[in-house]
Design a protein around this motif. Structure first.
Motif, PDB file in Angstrom:
ATOM      1  N   TYR A 151       0.839  -1.208   0.000  1.00 13.98           N
ATOM      2  CA  TYR A 151       0.000   0.000   0.000  1.00 13.98           C
ATOM      3  C   TYR A 151       0.873   1.257   0.000  1.00 13.98           C
ATOM      4  O   TYR A 151       1.903   1.317   0.666  1.00 13.98           O
ATOM      5  CB  TYR A 151      -0.919   0.022   1.224  1.00 13.98           C
ATOM      6  CG  TYR A 151      -1.835  -1.163   1.326  1.00 13.98           C
ATOM      7  CD1 TYR A 151      -2.911  -1.318   0.461  1.00 13.98           C
ATOM      8  CD2 TYR A 151      -1.628  -2.135   2.307  1.00 13.98           C
ATOM      9  CE1 TYR A 151      -3.763  -2.406   0.558  1.00 13.98           C
ATOM     10  CE2 TYR A 151      -2.477  -3.226   2.411  1.00 13.98           C
ATOM     11  CZ  TYR A 151      -3.532  -3.358   1.533  1.00 13.98           C
ATOM     12  OH  TYR A 151      -4.362  -4.439   1.636  1.00 13.98           O
ATOM     13  N   SER A 152       0.415   2.258  -0.739  1.00 11.74           N
ATOM     14  CA  SER A 152       1.140   3.529  -0.760  1.00 11.74           C
ATOM     15  C   SER A 152       1.033   4.249   0.580  1.00 11.74           C
ATOM     16  O   SER A 152       1.972   4.937   1.004  1.00 11.74           O
ATOM     17  CB  SER A 152       0.585   4.423  -1.877  1.00 11.74           C
ATOM     18  OG  SER A 152      -0.810   4.645  -1.697  1.00 11.74           O
ATOM     19  N   SER A 153      -0.096   4.088   1.269  1.00 12.53           N
ATOM     20  CA  SER A 153      -0.255   4.714   2.583  1.00 12.53           C
ATOM     21  C   SER A 153       0.746   4.144   3.581  1.00 12.53           C
ATOM     22  O   SER A 153       1.250   4.862   4.446  1.00 12.53           O
ATOM     23  CB  SER A 153      -1.678   4.521   3.091  1.00 12.53           C
ATOM     24  OG  SER A 153      -2.011   3.145   3.149  1.00 12.53           O
TER      25      SER A 153
ATOM     26  N   PHE B  81       3.722   3.104   2.839  1.00 17.40           N
ATOM     27  CA  PHE B  81       5.020   3.713   2.535  1.00 17.40           C
ATOM     28  C   PHE B  81       5.127   5.109   3.139  1.00 17.40           C
ATOM     29  O   PHE B  81       6.185   5.493   3.652  1.00 17.40           O
ATOM     30  CB  PHE B  81       5.219   3.789   1.020  1.00 17.40           C
ATOM     31  CG  PHE B  81       6.498   4.447   0.604  1.00 17.40           C
ATOM     32  CD1 PHE B  81       7.702   3.752   0.650  1.00 17.40           C
ATOM     33  CD2 PHE B  81       6.517   5.766   0.180  1.00 17.40           C
ATOM     34  CE1 PHE B  81       8.894   4.357   0.281  1.00 17.40           C
ATOM     35  CE2 PHE B  81       7.694   6.379  -0.191  1.00 17.40           C
ATOM     36  CZ  PHE B  81       8.890   5.669  -0.141  1.00 17.40           C
TER      37      PHE B  81
ATOM     38  N   GLU C  33      -4.837  10.964   1.127  1.00 15.87           N
ATOM     39  CA  GLU C  33      -5.004   9.732   0.362  1.00 15.87           C
ATOM     40  C   GLU C  33      -6.186   8.913   0.872  1.00 15.87           C
ATOM     41  O   GLU C  33      -6.937   8.322   0.082  1.00 15.87           O
ATOM     42  CB  GLU C  33      -3.725   8.895   0.431  1.00 15.87           C
ATOM     43  CG  GLU C  33      -3.831   7.588  -0.333  1.00 15.87           C
ATOM     44  CD  GLU C  33      -2.595   6.732  -0.217  1.00 15.87           C
ATOM     45  OE1 GLU C  33      -2.723   5.586   0.274  1.00 15.87           O
ATOM     46  OE2 GLU C  33      -1.512   7.205  -0.601  1.00 15.87           O
TER      47      GLU C  33
ATOM     48  N   CYS D 152      -3.063   6.506  -6.219  1.00 15.47           N
ATOM     49  CA  CYS D 152      -2.515   5.993  -4.955  1.00 15.47           C
ATOM     50  C   CYS D 152      -1.685   4.737  -5.190  1.00 15.47           C
ATOM     51  O   CYS D 152      -2.072   3.621  -4.794  1.00 15.47           O
ATOM     52  CB  CYS D 152      -3.646   5.721  -3.964  1.00 15.47           C
ATOM     53  SG  CYS D 152      -4.610   7.178  -3.552  1.00 15.47           S
ATOM     54  N   LYS D 153      -0.572   4.916  -5.836  1.00 14.20           N
ATOM     55  CA  LYS D 153       0.367   3.827  -6.086  1.00 14.20           C
ATOM     56  C   LYS D 153       1.627   4.036  -5.270  1.00 14.20           C
ATOM     57  O   LYS D 153       2.008   5.178  -4.975  1.00 14.20           O
ATOM     58  CB  LYS D 153       0.726   3.740  -7.573  1.00 14.20           C
ATOM     59  CG  LYS D 153      -0.444   3.396  -8.479  1.00 14.20           C
ATOM     60  CD  LYS D 153       0.014   3.304  -9.919  1.00 14.20           C
ATOM     61  CE  LYS D 153      -1.139   2.919 -10.842  1.00 14.20           C
ATOM     62  NZ  LYS D 153      -0.694   2.833 -12.251  1.00 14.20           N
ATOM     63  N   ARG D 154       2.273   2.955  -4.929  1.00 16.73           N
ATOM     64  CA  ARG D 154       3.504   3.033  -4.132  1.00 16.73           C
ATOM     65  C   ARG D 154       4.602   3.795  -4.876  1.00 16.73           C
ATOM     66  O   ARG D 154       5.365   4.540  -4.276  1.00 16.73           O
ATOM     67  CB  ARG D 154       3.974   1.622  -3.781  1.00 16.73           C
ATOM     68  CG  ARG D 154       5.061   1.575  -2.714  1.00 16.73           C
ATOM     69  CD  ARG D 154       5.379   0.156  -2.347  1.00 16.73           C
ATOM     70  NE  ARG D 154       6.454   0.071  -1.364  1.00 16.73           N
ATOM     71  CZ  ARG D 154       6.281   0.099  -0.063  1.00 16.73           C
ATOM     72  NH1 ARG D 154       5.054   0.203   0.431  1.00 16.73           N
ATOM     73  NH2 ARG D 154       7.302   0.006   0.771  1.00 16.73           N
ATOM     74  N   ARG D 155       4.656   3.619  -6.187  1.00 12.08           N
ATOM     75  CA  ARG D 155       5.660   4.339  -6.974  1.00 12.08           C
ATOM     76  C   ARG D 155       5.429   5.845  -6.912  1.00 12.08           C
ATOM     77  O   ARG D 155       6.381   6.626  -6.774  1.00 12.08           O
ATOM     78  CB  ARG D 155       5.613   3.855  -8.420  1.00 12.08           C
ATOM     79  CG  ARG D 155       6.614   4.520  -9.350  1.00 12.08           C
ATOM     80  CD  ARG D 155       6.437   4.023 -10.763  1.00 12.08           C
ATOM     81  NE  ARG D 155       5.096   4.321 -11.251  1.00 12.08           N
ATOM     82  CZ  ARG D 155       4.639   3.930 -12.451  1.00 12.08           C
ATOM     83  NH1 ARG D 155       5.408   3.184 -13.235  1.00 12.08           N
ATOM     84  NH2 ARG D 155       3.409   4.251 -12.832  1.00 12.08           N
ATOM     85  N   ASN D 156       4.171   6.264  -7.031  1.00  4.74           N
ATOM     86  CA  ASN D 156       3.866   7.692  -6.936  1.00  4.74           C
ATOM     87  C   ASN D 156       4.195   8.240  -5.554  1.00  4.74           C
ATOM     88  O   ASN D 156       4.669   9.381  -5.427  1.00  4.74           O
ATOM     89  CB  ASN D 156       2.395   7.929  -7.252  1.00  4.74           C
ATOM     90  CG  ASN D 156       2.035   7.585  -8.679  1.00  4.74           C
ATOM     91  OD1 ASN D 156       2.912   7.531  -9.548  1.00  4.74           O
ATOM     92  ND2 ASN D 156       0.768   7.334  -8.942  1.00  4.74           N
ATOM     93  N   ALA D 157       3.936   7.438  -4.523  1.00  2.00           N
ATOM     94  CA  ALA D 157       4.256   7.876  -3.165  1.00  2.00           C
ATOM     95  C   ALA D 157       5.762   8.074  -2.996  1.00  2.00           C
ATOM     96  O   ALA D 157       6.198   9.016  -2.320  1.00  2.00           O
ATOM     97  CB  ALA D 157       3.737   6.854  -2.163  1.00  2.00           C
ATOM     98  N   LYS D 158       6.563   7.217  -3.616  1.00  2.00           N
ATOM     99  CA  LYS D 158       8.017   7.359  -3.530  1.00  2.00           C
ATOM    100  C   LYS D 158       8.484   8.636  -4.213  1.00  2.00           C
ATOM    101  O   LYS D 158       9.344   9.361  -3.691  1.00  2.00           O
ATOM    102  CB  LYS D 158       8.695   6.142  -4.164  1.00  2.00           C
ATOM    103  CG  LYS D 158       8.523   4.844  -3.380  1.00  2.00           C
ATOM    104  CD  LYS D 158       9.228   3.699  -4.080  1.00  2.00           C
ATOM    105  CE  LYS D 158       9.063   2.398  -3.289  1.00  2.00           C
ATOM    106  NZ  LYS D 158       9.736   1.262  -3.974  1.00  2.00           N
TER     107      LYS D 158
END
Length: 364
Positions: free
Chosen positions: A64-66, A68, A128, A143-149
């Protein structure tokens, strides 16, 4: 005592007169409280955030991006509490790190960066969650993990550049240069806006929006009266509660310190003003409460995060939860009403309970 009362997160305290916050009759009491409470808060927070990092980086939360965002927040809070613990050790054991030119600049800058980064990571987490409640279509795209990074990396660089001014405004003995006093006071107000008032406003608005969305969806589920809607309702309620607790905790623990800091700046601008003993005590208590904000994250996650609690119990405490037992049991269930072997064997699976009924039949 002057060293113990100095707030390492605010440069403007260094611009106050040497005896501005010096209350002899309260120096010994406040020093004793800070002497024992600061290391306890710092060590407890570092250990708790380390556990949080370990849980958020393992399955199933690591997808989950949250998770991260909260993982990065825990790392940021570890950095803040580590600097706090180093400053405490320097004051108690006379390491005189504040007298080291570069060390003081690095500590002050890092403390600003860690505090601001932690706040905005919480703000992104709340935003989010609101987006997830509002729409599923855009959630899968945004809400993707890559976008969160990417967002976290860009935000870290921007915050690091913004809070680099201690490297050219702080002089020897960790005292700001005289020609930058006005700039530092202005930056204190900007810092309060960036780390308190703006993110608090955003989190409160997202919390209200999340509550309204949850209420609207719960009304729709009541009309449908389905079993799956009950499960989704519980998940939405838990997510909203988690954001509510995080937001409320942030505001309650950070507001007193920011209010005390702004008040000290305006009192210093008034000629002949002395800090009363009551306000001195309030300042010290507000600062200790502020230190609790990055230290109790683990307690909040464990108390109000169901998935976090389950993962921690299984990973650290080695406890097998009922959820997994039921999952394994239901995996052996066949669809209701299925004929097995040579008997009429009906299996009714309703989530947590398994009912088996046999009906004798004649051989054909």
């Amino acid at each position: 005592m002057d060293k113990m009362q100095t707030n390492i997160t605010t440069l403007e305290n260094e611009t106050l007169p040497q005896n501005f916050t010096n209350i002899p009759q309260f120096d010994e009491t406040l020093a004793r409280v800070e002497l024992f409470s600061v290391p306890v808060i710092a060590v407890f927070g570092i250990i708790g955030n380390a556990f949080s990092c370990a849980i958020f980086s393992t399955k199933p939360l690591n997808k989950y991006s949250s998770s991260f965002l909260l993982l990065c927040r825990s790392l940021s809070d570890i950095g803040f509490l580590t600097v706090l613990l180093i400053h405490w050790a320097s004051s108690v054991f006379d390491f005189h790190l504040n007298e080291m030119y570069r060390a003081c600049q690095i500590f002050v800058s890092l403390t600003y960066v860690f505090a601001c980064l932690s706040v905005w990571l919480v703000t992104l987490f709340a935003s989010e969650n609101c987006l997830r409640l509002y729409t599923t279509f855009y959630t899968k795209k945004i809400c993707k993990r890559r976008n969160a990074k990417v967002i976290t990396a860009c935000m870290t660089i921007a915050i690091g550049c913004f809070y680099s001014y201690p490297f050219w405004t702080v002089g020897k003995d960790c005292i700001p240069m005289e020609n930058y006093h006005g700039l530092i006071k202005a930056m204190a107000h900007v810092d309060s806006a960036l780390t308190m008032f703006v993110p608090s406003t955003i989190m409160i608005l997202t919390l209200i929006a999340s509550a309204l969305i949850s209420f609207s969806k719960s009304r729709e589920r009541r009309r449908k009266r389905s079993a799956s809607s009950t499960t989704s309702k519980d998940l939405l309620r838990q997510a909203t509660l988690m954001v509510f607790v995080v937001t409320l905790t942030f505001i309650l623990l950070n507001l007193p310190a920011h209010a005390s800091r702004i008040r000290l700046i305006h009192m210093h601008a008034m000629v002949g003003t002395q800090l009363s003993k009551t306000k001195s005590v309030f300042q010290a208590i507000a600062q200790l409460i502020f230190y609790l904000s990055p230290a109790i994250n683990f307690v909040i996650y464990y108390a109000f995060g169901r998935k976090f609690r389950v993962s921690f119990n299984e990973t650290v405490l080695r406890k097998r939860t009922r959820r997994h037992d039921n999952t394994a049991l239901n995996a052996n269930c066949k669809p209701p009403g299925q004929l097995l072997i040579k008997q009429m064997k009906f299996i009714a699976c309703n989530g947590n309970n398994v009912t088996v009924m046999y009906y004798p039949v004649k051989d054909v």
